[in-house]
Every structure is written in structure tokens, then in C-alpha cells.
Write a protein that holds these residues in place. Structure first.
Motif, short mmCIF file in Angstrom:
data_model
loop_
_atom_site.label_atom_id
_atom_site.label_comp_id
_atom_site.label_asym_id
_atom_site.label_seq_id
_atom_site.Cartn_x
_atom_site.Cartn_y
_atom_site.Cartn_z
N LEU A 95 54.14 34.19 30.95
CA LEU A 95 55.37 33.48 31.27
C LEU A 95 56.35 33.53 30.10
N PRO A 96 57.65 33.76 30.39
CA PRO A 96 58.66 33.68 29.33
C PRO A 96 58.70 32.28 28.73
N ALA A 97 59.05 32.20 27.46
CA ALA A 97 59.01 30.92 26.76
C ALA A 97 59.85 29.85 27.44
N GLU A 98 61.00 30.24 27.98
CA GLU A 98 61.92 29.25 28.54
C GLU A 98 61.40 28.63 29.84
N THR A 99 60.37 29.23 30.45
CA THR A 99 59.83 28.68 31.69
C THR A 99 58.69 27.68 31.47
N VAL A 100 58.12 27.67 30.26
CA VAL A 100 56.90 26.90 30.03
C VAL A 100 57.13 25.41 30.23
N GLN A 101 58.30 24.89 29.81
CA GLN A 101 58.56 23.45 29.98
C GLN A 101 58.49 23.03 31.45
N TYR A 102 58.72 23.97 32.35
CA TYR A 102 58.73 23.64 33.78
C TYR A 102 57.36 23.70 34.43
N LEU A 103 56.32 23.82 33.61
CA LEU A 103 54.94 23.67 34.09
C LEU A 103 54.48 22.22 33.97
N ASN A 104 55.19 21.44 33.17
CA ASN A 104 54.70 20.13 32.76
C ASN A 104 55.25 18.99 33.61
N GLU A 105 54.54 17.88 33.55
CA GLU A 105 55.02 16.67 34.22
C GLU A 105 56.35 16.22 33.62
#
Length: 259
Positions: A95-105
């Protein structure tokens, strides 16, 4: 497709109040702003700041008395449309770095509460097919009911009640996707087909290396949405945030297709 957009906001303020306004369609590659006019009247302070993920701009205002905002724009949508149901899930380690925050609660999307439900209900499919099943499940099992939620309602509340408005549908859709380890964010849009017409909230899911708009209410099509803002949940995409006393007098939005 070209969309003609208007928005009118009328509010009564107490003492001078700091406000964050976010109602302009974003100038991004997938949509061109052909013309736009924004009138916020006289304010003690006015400044533009970049919004989440550099999509669109927020406006800081400070003023008292009455706030009368008028916005109009013509936006041409030139989005690459792909059937997201046919796309695969991007492996987490790719996953691109900018998408990782959108995995989290997040505040309104307690996705970890949905892990078992997602496994039991949608565990037999993967990727875009899983997202499609989730979207269809929400549209089938939920009732769109104006006034059925408030600023404290989160995705788990909506899931229990099985009703809500567009932001509630979007929060549940995003929470289910994140519970399946697929990045998902909430997007505010202007869209054709929304009844009653208003600012609209949908989900955006990362599949096949791209973001795809998904409306669990079934009212709007991806080709007929103009993005305003993106974020972790509704707290990031609010069209107006007031840091003080404020009373709504009038709010109207129109979206029409034009040649």
C-alpha cells in the motif's frame, strides 16, 4: 459530464466566531473547475489553507452577526471509471504510504468492532467483490431517515439502528472496508440524484491501486459526483465547523447537469 452547482448558507452568529468553511469543489485532475464564484461577505479574517490529502481548500473566517455564503460553480467531471467490483485488493505491504491512515479506526468509524461481522458475512469473497457485497448489504438493510442521527452518531450506532442519512451510510461502508484491511475514507461531494438535495457523503475505497467512489445509499453515480473534501470520517469533511455559538437560518444546495 458537466455539473452546475450552487450552495447558499445563512447563519446567525453570536460574538465574533472562528469558522472553518469547506464547500468549494476541489480543483484536482479528475475534475476541472470551469468557473466558480464564492461570496462570504465581510469578515474580520479570511484565509485559505490546504485540506486533507491536499484535496481542496478550507477557508478560515472570523466574524459575528449574520453569515451569508453564496457559492456557484461549473465543474467538468473527467474521472476514469472502472467497475470496482472487478478489482483486486492491494496487499497491505504494498500500500502507498498515504493510504495507510485509512486502514485505522477513527472517531466515527470504529472499524475494529466489525471484524467478526465482516469475516462471517463477507468472508467468502475478496477485493472489489467484497466491497460490492458490503455496499449492497447496507443499501438493502438500512433505511434512509432524515433526522435519525446527530453529530455524536458513529458507524456502530448506525449499524445497530439500521437507519441514518448519507454520512451514516458512508461511515458504515468505510468501517466495513477497513475491517477487511482495505483502505477507505469518507468524501463530501456535490452529486446528481440526491434527494433531498444537499451536501452528500460517500465512501471512497482503495482498490487496484486507485481510489473509487462508492455510494451505499444508491442515490449517486461515480460519474456524476464532484469531490469537495476527503478524510478519515465526517469530522474531516464538514462543510462548516464553528468554534462558537451559531444558528442555522437557511441552507440550500442544487446540482444540475449542463451541456
Amino acid at each position: 459530464m458537466k455539473l452546475a452547482i450552487t450552495a447558499a448558507l445563512d447563519y446567525r452568529l453570536g460574538d465574533p466566531v472562528d469558522l472553518m468553511l469547506h464547500i468549494e469543489a476541489a480543483a484536482i485532475p479528475e475534475q476541472a473547475i470551469l468557473d466558480a464564484v464564492l461570496d462570504v461577505g465581510d469578515s474580520e479574517y479570511f484565509a485559505r489553507v490546504s485540506a486533507q490529502d491536499m484535496i481542496g481548500e478550507r477557508i478560515w473566517l472570523r466574524r459575528g452577526g449574520e453569515l451569508n455564503v453564496r457559492y456557484s460553480a461549473t465543474v467538468e467531471i473527467d474521472r476514469i471509471l472502472t467497475d470496482y467490483r472487478t478489482l483486486g485488493k492491494v496487499p497491505m505491504h504494498q500500500l502507498p504510504a498515504e493510504t495507510v491512515q485509512y486502514l485505522n479506526e477513527s472517531r466515527y468509524c470504529p472499524s475494529n468492532k466489525f471484524l467478526h461481522f465482516v469475516h462471517d458475512e463477507f468472508g467468502d469473497v475478496e477485493g472489489g467483490a467484497k466491497i460490492g457485497r458490503m455496499r449492497d448489504w447496507i443499501e438493502t438493510h438500512f433505511t434512509y431517515a432524515a433526522g435519525s442521527s446527530d453529530s455524536e452518531t458513529n458507524a456502530l450506532d448506525s449499524f445497530v439502528e439500521r437507519r441514518g442519512v448519507c454520512r451514516d451510510y458512508a461511515h458504515v461502508m468505510v468501517s466495513l472496508a477497513r475491517a477487511a484491511a482495505i483502505p477507505a475514507r469518507v468524501v463530501s461531494v456535490y452529486a446528481l440524484g440526491v434527494e433531498p438535495q444537499d451536501f452528500h457523503a460517500v465512501a471512497e475505497i482503495f482498490l487496484g491501486g486507485e481510489w473509487h467512489l462508492v455510494d451505499a445509499t444508491g442515490m449517486a453515480r461515480e460519474a456524476a459526483m464532484a469531490k469537495i473534501a476527503v478524510g478519515r470520517d465526517a469530522a474531516d469533511i464538514s462543510f462548516l465547523t464553528a468554534y462558537g455559538d451559531i444558528e442555522m437560518l437557511n441552507q440550500q444546495v442544487t446540482v444540475e447537469a449542463v451541456e
